[in-house]
Design a protein around this motif. Structure first.
Motif, PDB file in Angstrom:
ATOM      1  N   GLN B  32       0.841  -1.194   0.000  1.00 46.46           N
ATOM      2  CA  GLN B  32       0.000   0.000   0.000  1.00 46.46           C
ATOM      3  C   GLN B  32       0.881   1.251   0.000  1.00 46.46           C
ATOM      4  N   VAL B  33       0.408   2.272  -0.697  1.00 42.17           N
ATOM      5  CA  VAL B  33       1.157   3.527  -0.771  1.00 42.17           C
ATOM      6  C   VAL B  33       0.199   4.679  -0.513  1.00 42.17           C
ATOM      7  N   GLU B  34       0.558   5.538   0.409  1.00 47.34           N
ATOM      8  CA  GLU B  34      -0.197   6.777   0.608  1.00 47.34           C
ATOM      9  C   GLU B  34       0.780   7.925   0.442  1.00 47.34           C
ATOM     10  N   VAL B  35       0.389   8.893  -0.375  1.00 52.01           N
ATOM     11  CA  VAL B  35       1.320   9.993  -0.639  1.00 52.01           C
ATOM     12  C   VAL B  35       0.542  11.294  -0.812  1.00 52.01           C
ATOM     13  N   SER B  36       1.085  12.368  -0.290  1.00 48.39           N
ATOM     14  CA  SER B  36       0.431  13.667  -0.378  1.00 48.39           C
ATOM     15  C   SER B  36       1.410  14.728  -0.855  1.00 48.39           C
ATOM     16  N   ALA B  37       1.071  15.378  -1.945  1.00 47.97           N
ATOM     17  CA  ALA B  37       1.914  16.471  -2.440  1.00 47.97           C
ATOM     18  C   ALA B  37       1.854  17.648  -1.475  1.00 47.97           C
ATOM     19  N   ALA B  38       0.706  17.831  -0.831  1.00 52.41           N
ATOM     20  CA  ALA B  38       0.518  18.972   0.067  1.00 52.41           C
ATOM     21  C   ALA B  38       1.462  18.906   1.262  1.00 52.41           C
ATOM     22  N   THR B  39       1.630  17.719   1.826  1.00 51.24           N
ATOM     23  CA  THR B  39       2.458  17.588   3.026  1.00 51.24           C
ATOM     24  C   THR B  39       3.827  17.006   2.716  1.00 51.24           C
ATOM     25  N   GLY B  40       3.953  16.350   1.573  1.00 51.98           N
ATOM     26  CA  GLY B  40       5.196  15.688   1.237  1.00 51.98           C
ATOM     27  C   GLY B  40       5.344  14.334   1.917  1.00 51.98           C
ATOM     28  N   ARG B  41       4.321  13.951   2.652  1.00 57.08           N
ATOM     29  CA  ARG B  41       4.436  12.707   3.420  1.00 57.08           C
ATOM     30  C   ARG B  41       4.113  11.492   2.551  1.00 57.08           C
ATOM     31  N   LEU B  42       4.948  10.483   2.679  1.00 57.66           N
ATOM     32  CA  LEU B  42       4.775   9.225   1.950  1.00 57.66           C
ATOM     33  C   LEU B  42       4.764   8.083   2.955  1.00 57.66           C
ATOM     34  N   THR B  43       3.733   7.270   2.914  1.00 55.53           N
ATOM     35  CA  THR B  43       3.662   6.103   3.795  1.00 55.53           C
ATOM     36  C   THR B  43       3.584   4.852   2.928  1.00 55.53           C
ATOM     37  N   VAL B  44       4.502   3.949   3.166  1.00 61.30           N
ATOM     38  CA  VAL B  44       4.585   2.736   2.366  1.00 61.30           C
ATOM     39  C   VAL B  44       4.381   1.532   3.286  1.00 61.30           C
ATOM     40  N   THR B  45       3.412   0.707   2.942  1.00 60.46           N
ATOM     41  CA  THR B  45       3.193  -0.526   3.695  1.00 60.46           C
ATOM     42  C   THR B  45       3.702  -1.695   2.851  1.00 60.46           C
ATOM     43  N   THR B  46       4.522  -2.514   3.468  1.00 56.86           N
ATOM     44  CA  THR B  46       5.155  -3.602   2.712  1.00 56.86           C
ATOM     45  C   THR B  46       5.004  -4.930   3.470  1.00 56.86           C
ATOM     46  N   ASP B  47       5.475  -5.994   2.829  1.00 53.53           N
ATOM     47  CA  ASP B  47       5.463  -7.303   3.488  1.00 53.53           C
ATOM     48  C   ASP B  47       6.701  -7.478   4.378  1.00 53.53           C
ATOM     49  N   GLY B  48       7.480  -6.427   4.516  1.00 53.84           N
ATOM     50  CA  GLY B  48       8.649  -6.464   5.383  1.00 53.84           C
ATOM     51  C   GLY B  48       9.948  -6.665   4.623  1.00 53.84           C
ATOM     52  N   SER B  49       9.836  -6.901   3.317  1.00 52.48           N
ATOM     53  CA  SER B  49      11.037  -7.217   2.533  1.00 52.48           C
ATOM     54  C   SER B  49      11.623  -6.009   1.790  1.00 52.48           C
ATOM     55  N   VAL B  50      11.017  -4.823   1.992  1.00 47.86           N
ATOM     56  CA  VAL B  50      11.437  -3.655   1.208  1.00 47.86           C
ATOM     57  C   VAL B  50      12.213  -2.682   2.095  1.00 47.86           C
ATOM     58  N   ASP B  51      13.457  -2.457   1.788  1.00 44.77           N
ATOM     59  CA  ASP B  51      14.252  -1.576   2.641  1.00 44.77           C
ATOM     60  C   ASP B  51      14.163  -0.113   2.179  1.00 44.77           C
ATOM     61  N   ASP B  52      14.674   0.782   3.008  1.00 40.69           N
ATOM     62  CA  ASP B  52      14.621   2.216   2.717  1.00 40.69           C
ATOM     63  C   ASP B  52      15.267   2.546   1.373  1.00 40.69           C
ATOM     64  N   ALA B  53      16.403   1.923   1.099  1.00 39.01           N
ATOM     65  CA  ALA B  53      17.134   2.250  -0.126  1.00 39.01           C
ATOM     66  C   ALA B  53      16.267   1.956  -1.355  1.00 39.01           C
ATOM     67  N   THR B  54      15.487   0.905  -1.291  1.00 38.78           N
ATOM     68  CA  THR B  54      14.631   0.528  -2.416  1.00 38.78           C
ATOM     69  C   THR B  54      13.506   1.540  -2.594  1.00 38.78           C
ATOM     70  N   VAL B  55      12.925   1.965  -1.484  1.00 36.03           N
ATOM     71  CA  VAL B  55      11.860   2.971  -1.543  1.00 36.03           C
ATOM     72  C   VAL B  55      12.413   4.282  -2.091  1.00 36.03           C
ATOM     73  N   ILE B  56      13.547   4.698  -1.552  1.00 38.83           N
ATOM     74  CA  ILE B  56      14.151   5.969  -1.966  1.00 38.83           C
ATOM     75  C   ILE B  56      14.549   5.930  -3.442  1.00 38.83           C
ATOM     76  N   ALA B  57      15.026   4.779  -3.908  1.00 36.17           N
ATOM     77  CA  ALA B  57      15.393   4.628  -5.318  1.00 36.17           C
ATOM     78  C   ALA B  57      14.157   4.713  -6.213  1.00 36.17           C
ATOM     79  N   ALA B  58      13.046   4.140  -5.763  1.00 36.17           N
ATOM     80  CA  ALA B  58      11.818   4.185  -6.566  1.00 36.17           C
ATOM     81  C   ALA B  58      11.293   5.619  -6.657  1.00 36.17           C
ATOM     82  N   VAL B  59      11.356   6.346  -5.549  1.00 40.63           N
ATOM     83  CA  VAL B  59      10.919   7.748  -5.554  1.00 40.63           C
ATOM     84  C   VAL B  59      11.824   8.571  -6.479  1.00 40.63           C
TER      85      VAL B  59
END
Lengths: 69, 69
Positions: B32-59
């Motif tokens: 699941q992904v929740e993201v808001s341009a207004a606040t800049g906040r991004l919340t990512v729900t994963t199965d536990g296998s996704v690390d920060d570097a992967t999220v940051i690379a996708a962004v």
């Protein structure tokens, strides 16, 4: 060939420019579209068969407001 | 299920949110992904296998910068 210029409000980024460009590109008679989110300026080159109302409606469809300018 | 939150800079509109959501949605393990341009906040729900570097690379791939926040 006719060139018409408009001012578009609400565009904030390159995605917005793409949305406007894409919507106008699908209008029969439109030959070239130049649009800038930074200035809000939209320049549409047509074969002469595209009136202001059609351009403004296409921009509206993309989610923005245009006026002749 | 793991929830990670980030701050994303550079998003200005709904198209930007869509670009980030779409890029992250293609990452295996992201649920699941929740993201808001207004606040800049991004919340990512994963199965536990996704690390920060992967999220940051996708962004980054979507054209924005994220940091854990």
């Amino acid at each position: 060939m006719t060139t018409q210029t408009y001012l578009v409000s609400g565009m904030s980024c390159g995605h917005c420019e793409t949305a406007v460009r894409s919507e106008l590109g699908a209008v029969p008679g439109v030959q070239q579209v130049e649009v800038s989110a930074a200035t809000g300026r939209l320049t549409v080159t047509t074969d002469g068969s595209v009136d202001d109302a059609t351009v403004i409606a296409a921009v509206d469809e993309a989610g923005y407001q245009a006026q002749r300018g």
